[in-house]
Design an enzyme around this catalytic site. Structure first.
Site, PDB file in Angstrom:
ATOM      1  N   ASP A 181      -2.677 -29.573 -69.619  1.00 15.53           N
ATOM      2  CA  ASP A 181      -2.002 -29.049 -67.738  1.00 15.53           C
ATOM      3  C   ASP A 181      -1.398 -30.766 -67.556  1.00 15.53           C
ATOM      4  OD1 ASP A 181      -1.699 -28.708 -65.041  1.00 15.53           O
ATOM      5  OD2 ASP A 181      -3.651 -30.009 -64.553  1.00 15.53           O
TER       6      ASP A 181
ATOM      7  N   TYR B 135       1.811 -32.696 -64.819  1.00 11.23           N
ATOM      8  CA  TYR B 135       1.396 -33.848 -63.440  1.00 11.23           C
ATOM      9  C   TYR B 135       3.209 -33.903 -63.444  1.00 11.23           C
ATOM     10  CZ  TYR B 135      -0.179 -37.197 -60.665  1.00 11.23           C
ATOM     11  OH  TYR B 135      -1.325 -37.888 -59.647  1.00 11.23           O
TER      12      TYR B 135
ATOM     13  N   HIS C 147       4.130 -34.740 -55.810  1.00  9.73           N
ATOM     14  CA  HIS C 147       2.392 -34.750 -56.211  1.00  9.73           C
ATOM     15  C   HIS C 147       2.129 -35.896 -56.478  1.00  9.73           C
ATOM     16  CE1 HIS C 147      -1.999 -33.434 -56.658  1.00  9.73           C
ATOM     17  NE2 HIS C 147      -1.212 -33.571 -57.701  1.00  9.73           N
TER      18      HIS C 147
ATOM     19  N   ARG D  97      -4.810 -44.633 -55.064  1.00 12.07           N
ATOM     20  CA  ARG D  97      -4.316 -46.634 -54.994  1.00 12.07           C
ATOM     21  C   ARG D  97      -3.724 -46.012 -53.956  1.00 12.07           C
ATOM     22  NH1 ARG D  97      -3.308 -43.193 -59.504  1.00 12.07           N
ATOM     23  NH2 ARG D  97      -0.892 -44.394 -58.912  1.00 12.07           N
TER      24      ARG D  97
ATOM     25  N   GLU E 261      -5.078 -26.684 -56.618  1.00 16.22           N
ATOM     26  CA  GLU E 261      -3.402 -26.819 -57.092  1.00 16.22           C
ATOM     27  C   GLU E 261      -2.883 -25.748 -57.879  1.00 16.22           C
ATOM     28  OE1 GLU E 261      -4.352 -29.997 -60.493  1.00 16.22           O
ATOM     29  OE2 GLU E 261      -4.819 -31.604 -58.689  1.00 16.22           O
TER      30      GLU E 261
ATOM     31  N   GLU F  37       0.206 -24.193 -59.108  1.00 22.87           N
ATOM     32  CA  GLU F  37       0.920 -24.576 -60.652  1.00 22.87           C
ATOM     33  C   GLU F  37       1.587 -23.516 -61.049  1.00 22.87           C
ATOM     34  OE1 GLU F  37      -1.246 -27.411 -63.313  1.00 22.87           O
ATOM     35  OE2 GLU F  37      -1.901 -28.276 -61.674  1.00 22.87           O
TER      36      GLU F  37
ATOM     37  N   ASP G  24      -5.471 -24.790 -60.971  1.00 24.62           N
ATOM     38  CA  ASP G  24      -6.125 -25.307 -61.369  1.00 24.62           C
ATOM     39  C   ASP G  24      -6.766 -25.620 -60.276  1.00 24.62           C
ATOM     40  OD1 ASP G  24      -7.086 -27.017 -62.787  1.00 24.62           O
ATOM     41  OD2 ASP G  24      -5.218 -28.907 -62.170  1.00 24.62           O
TER      42      ASP G  24
ATOM     43  N   ARG H 142     -12.448 -32.824 -56.169  1.00 26.56           N
ATOM     44  CA  ARG H 142     -12.084 -34.688 -55.711  1.00 26.56           C
ATOM     45  C   ARG H 142     -12.512 -35.324 -56.246  1.00 26.56           C
ATOM     46  NH1 ARG H 142      -7.083 -32.335 -57.545  1.00 26.56           N
ATOM     47  NH2 ARG H 142      -6.382 -31.457 -56.179  1.00 26.56           N
TER      48      ARG H 142
ATOM     49  N   GLN I   9     -13.830 -35.586 -60.010  1.00 25.87           N
ATOM     50  CA  GLN I   9     -12.797 -36.477 -60.280  1.00 25.87           C
ATOM     51  C   GLN I   9     -12.381 -38.047 -59.931  1.00 25.87           C
ATOM     52  OE1 GLN I   9      -8.941 -34.431 -58.983  1.00 25.87           O
ATOM     53  NE2 GLN I   9      -8.290 -35.349 -60.541  1.00 25.87           N
TER      54      GLN I   9
ATOM     55  N   TYR J  17     -11.977 -40.561 -63.585  1.00 25.50           N
ATOM     56  CA  TYR J  17     -11.274 -40.486 -63.905  1.00 25.50           C
ATOM     57  C   TYR J  17     -10.606 -41.435 -64.746  1.00 25.50           C
ATOM     58  CZ  TYR J  17      -7.709 -42.457 -60.725  1.00 25.50           C
ATOM     59  OH  TYR J  17      -6.856 -42.966 -60.393  1.00 25.50           O
TER      60      TYR J  17
ATOM     61  N   LYS K 150     -12.736 -31.124 -63.236  1.00 23.16           N
ATOM     62  CA  LYS K 150     -11.355 -30.137 -63.563  1.00 23.16           C
ATOM     63  C   LYS K 150     -11.722 -28.773 -63.851  1.00 23.16           C
ATOM     64  CE  LYS K 150      -7.538 -31.907 -62.155  1.00 23.16           C
ATOM     65  NZ  LYS K 150      -6.924 -31.631 -61.580  1.00 23.16           N
TER      66      LYS K 150
ATOM     67  N   THR L 120     -10.133 -22.551 -63.923  1.00 19.00           N
ATOM     68  CA  THR L 120      -8.827 -23.253 -64.199  1.00 19.00           C
ATOM     69  C   THR L 120      -8.392 -21.044 -64.105  1.00 19.00           C
ATOM     70  OG1 THR L 120      -8.477 -24.725 -65.150  1.00 19.00           O
ATOM     71  CG2 THR L 120      -6.743 -23.594 -65.320  1.00 19.00           C
TER      72      THR L 120
ATOM     73  N   THR M  49       0.218 -29.406 -59.969  1.00 18.29           N
ATOM     74  CA  THR M  49       0.688 -29.368 -58.873  1.00 18.29           C
ATOM     75  C   THR M  49       1.777 -29.528 -58.449  1.00 18.29           C
ATOM     76  OG1 THR M  49      -1.583 -30.173 -58.471  1.00 18.29           O
ATOM     77  CG2 THR M  49       0.434 -29.694 -56.779  1.00 18.29           C
TER      78      THR M  49
ATOM     79  N   GLU N 210      -3.518 -33.519 -50.595  1.00 19.42           N
ATOM     80  CA  GLU N 210      -1.641 -33.457 -49.965  1.00 19.42           C
ATOM     81  C   GLU N 210      -2.269 -32.906 -49.019  1.00 19.42           C
ATOM     82  OE1 GLU N 210       0.025 -32.510 -53.480  1.00 19.42           O
ATOM     83  OE2 GLU N 210       0.990 -33.451 -53.127  1.00 19.42           O
TER      84      GLU N 210
HETATM   85 MN    MN Z   1      -3.370 -29.757 -62.087  1.00 16.95          MN
END
Ligand code: MN
Length: 394
Positions: free
Chosen positions: A106, A108, A113, A122, A179, A181, A213, A217, A220, A224, A233, A237, A324, A338
């Site tokens: 997957d 990004y 996104h 962050r 997500e 995709e 996906d 959260r 994750q 992560y 994740k 899927t 995403t 988001e």
């Molecule tokens: Mn994804």
């Protein structure tokens, strides 16, 4: 013999001809192609046993020349007489996972996104990490938990730790997300020790599917760093059952956004192209987003070039998803984290204020693109409903 009626405005006219694996009551799964509101059994219609198999892999492995030839045969067939025994109403068939997923990666690739997630995860740093505009960031996912549209999704359990908590706790995810995709299916693989340059993309990639996906959260966010997504994740899927051939997407090609700084030579394409695909996300029957694939920063060919630049081999059935899809507008964001800004700005879903997925919720992602001759072509849908976490899982 019979003829196939294609309703005016159908998203499954002769410009599309997507492949899937279907069964009818009491019969084994085999390969079919969708035309209008019908599914044509290719083993019966073309008399070729490669289509009597429960996956597209044997046909995909035959290579690009064969894909072109079969598409020509199908086009001739469905515009004339078809054996009646080969034609089934789409409403009467069950769709299965269309291919055996070999490896699953997957990416990004949406700048919108990645920037939004950067701001959320962050808040005190630059939204994009320093590598983001130099390479298509990705991670290896779990091929064995790729499921076909309609498969119910059991809410995952795991470790989560909210920022205000001092230690993690174990339990069901409270921030279950989607997500939206696009996924690319490798038709013919490449050997260990070789890289796949961008120009080989269209020869090796068979087609594309819609991907959801599913993402926990809270799991994750805690797990992560530093190695990337793992259990947040890998529980499931979902993919759409119809693989739209790359051969049907020629008229959907659009230039990718300007890449600044220019990428390293192995990622440079003469005419980098993305795809003008409009997705739509519905939550319990209410449309909440329209993610535009044309906004993606990295091209599909760049993703495959990067995936193999270290000499990693690819196989028939490899799936690599785009990451995403989010556009610049709030109404174009392809994940609920988001859309609701980390759960702080609930959105209206049929009169209810919602943030993340509740048990019983259903999400449907659809997609359409321009096809040859001015027709629009459809990807169908990827659908999934959330079941409560089970004791067995703990
Ligand atoms: Mn994804």
């Amino acid at each position: 013999m019979t003829t196939i009626d294609i309703p005016p405005g159908s998203l499954y006219g002769t410009a599309n001809l997507p492949y899937g694996v279907f069964s009818t009551p009491g019969t084994k799964p085999r390969v079919g192609v969708r035309v209008g509101d019908s599914v044509v059994d290719l083993a019966v219609a073309l008399g070729d046993d490669v289509f009597a198999r429960p996956s597209l892999n044997p046909f995909m492995a035959q290579g690009h020349g064969r894909w072109v030839e079969v598409r020509r045969q199908i086009t001739a067939l469905v515009t004339g007489d078809v054996p009646a025994a080969a034609v089934h109403p789409v409403a009467e068939v069950t769709m299965h996972l269309p291919f055996e997923v070999a490896d699953y990666v997957d990416f990004y690739a949406s700048e919108h996104h990645a920037s939004n997630l950067g701001r959320l995860f962050r808040p005190d740093a630059e939204p994009l990490l320093p590598n983001w505009k130099h390479l298509p960031v990705g991670y290896h996912g779990r091929a064995g938990t790729v499921v076909v549209s309609g498969t119910e999704i059991v809410r995952p359990c795991g470790q989560r730790k909210a920022p205000a908590e001092s230690v993690p706790t174990f339990g069901e995810s409270r921030r279950l997300d989607i997500e939206a995709e696009l996924g690319f299916v490798v038709g013919t693989g490449s050997p260990l020790g070789s890289a796949v340059p961008g120009e080989e993309f269209a020869k090796r990639v068979f087609g594309a599917v819609l991907v959801n996906d599913w993402s926990a959260r809270d799991i994750q966010a805690w797990e992560y760093v530093p190695l990337g997504p793992f259990l947040g994740k890998s529980f499931a899927t979902s993919v759409s059952p119809w693989v739209v051939p790359l051969l049907a997407l020629h008229d959907a090609r659009v230039r990718t956004p300007v890449q600044d700084p220019p990428p390293l030579p192995y990622l440079i394409e003469r005419e980098p192209w993305g795809l003008d695909i409009d997705l739509a996300v519905s939550w319990n029957g209410h449309e909440v987003s329209r993610p535009p694939y044309r906004e993606m920063y990295w091209s599909p060919a760049q993703m495959l070039a990067h995936l193999t630049v270290n000499g990693a081999s690819t196989r028939t059935g490899d799936l690599f998803a785009s990451g995403t899809i989010s556009g610049p507008d709030k109404s174009q964001r392809g994940a609920f984290i988001e859309l609701t800004w980390g759960g702080k700005e609930p959105i209206d879903v049929g009169g209810e204020q919602r943030t993340f997925l509740a048990d019983g919720d259903e999400v449907v992602i659809t997609g359409t693109a321009p096809g040859a001759g001015g027709e629009r072509i459809g990807f169908g849908e990827v659908r999934g409903r959330i079941l409560p976490a089970t004791e067995a899982k703990r």
